[in-house]
Design an enzyme around this catalytic site. Sequence first.
Site: not given
Length: 370
Positions: A16-18, A21, A105, A128, A212
């Site tokens: 996700s870029g977070g 994850s 989601c 994640g 989200c």
Amino acid sequence: MNIAEIENKKIAVLLSGGVDSSVVVYEFARLGLHPDCFYIKIGPEEEEEWDCSSEEDLEMATAVAHKYGCKLEVIDCHKEYWDQVTKYTMDKVRAGLTPNPDVMCNRLIKFGAFDEKRGHDYDLIATGHYAQTEIEEVQEMVNGKLLNCKLKWLCTSPDPVKDQTDFLAQIADWQLRKALFPIGHYVKDEVRIIAEREHLVNAKRKDSQGICFLGKINYNDYIRRYLGEQPGDVIELETGKRIGEHKGLWFHTIGQRKGMGFGGGPWFVVKKDVAQNVLYVSHGYDPETAYKQDFAVCDFHFLTKFQTPCEVTFKIRHTPEYHPATLEWTGEDAFVVHSKEKIHGVAPGQFCVIYDENHHCCLGSGEITV
């Protein structure tokens, strides 16, 4: 992460870029594995005026995938999200209910639409999420024969604040069988330490909050975009006195105490009359009307079958606390929750997530009806 579980398996990572994850990718890399990574695009279209962080997310995901020698592919699930999750959300709030878009989601997009587009090519889909799984060997009667079978349980994370099993409690059994949660055994602080030690680009990035994909988008603006405003009276429950006007019942939730905008508080929401478009509030902190001890749950989704009545624990919102209760079966996929204590803010439309007595295994969830 159980080595036997991933051995000789084709694995997809939802990146996700977070930071969470990203540490998932590291967990594979330290084992010498380089899984394919996928960034799911579900945010507003590029021409939208909303302030969305998706561009930064993709940059972070790209950097992490490159660092560990993994391929990254962008999967556009924008249409599926807005056709399915947004429709679910708007239908529920229009009816005066309290939905949870993040729950749907996971079921419809991350483990649903993605699987239809690309995930079906993979044995496991790693995310994640702060959750764990356990495998249990059981014997089941199949076509008159007693066979050895494997049950996969969704289990809680050791971090009670970050645990996300409540957001996963509506996924299908086939989705759970493919799900892999490589950081689920960590607490958040441990994940941050790993990210900083490995010099991940997003090691100090703040966690996303709320829905989200919304990023910095205000939830009420999201609702207003699709439902507009529908002003109505705000009535004090005890006296019947009109104290003001609301802009739409969908901007308020049962138990809400903040953002009311009325003087002489504190006020909080105790009831909605959708037919008359009236919002009822109570002047006081904890009136008896704000609590419930017994409430019905419908359309119960079983992650694992269990017998009732039984002693359980449950949640009705994303908090670290679990409430003890007895669960009584009342009909097909319908139950009554008999809580051991009175619960504040029980609202129709919320998911009631059921766990075992020790809140170790998540058994499933259903929608609160009263």
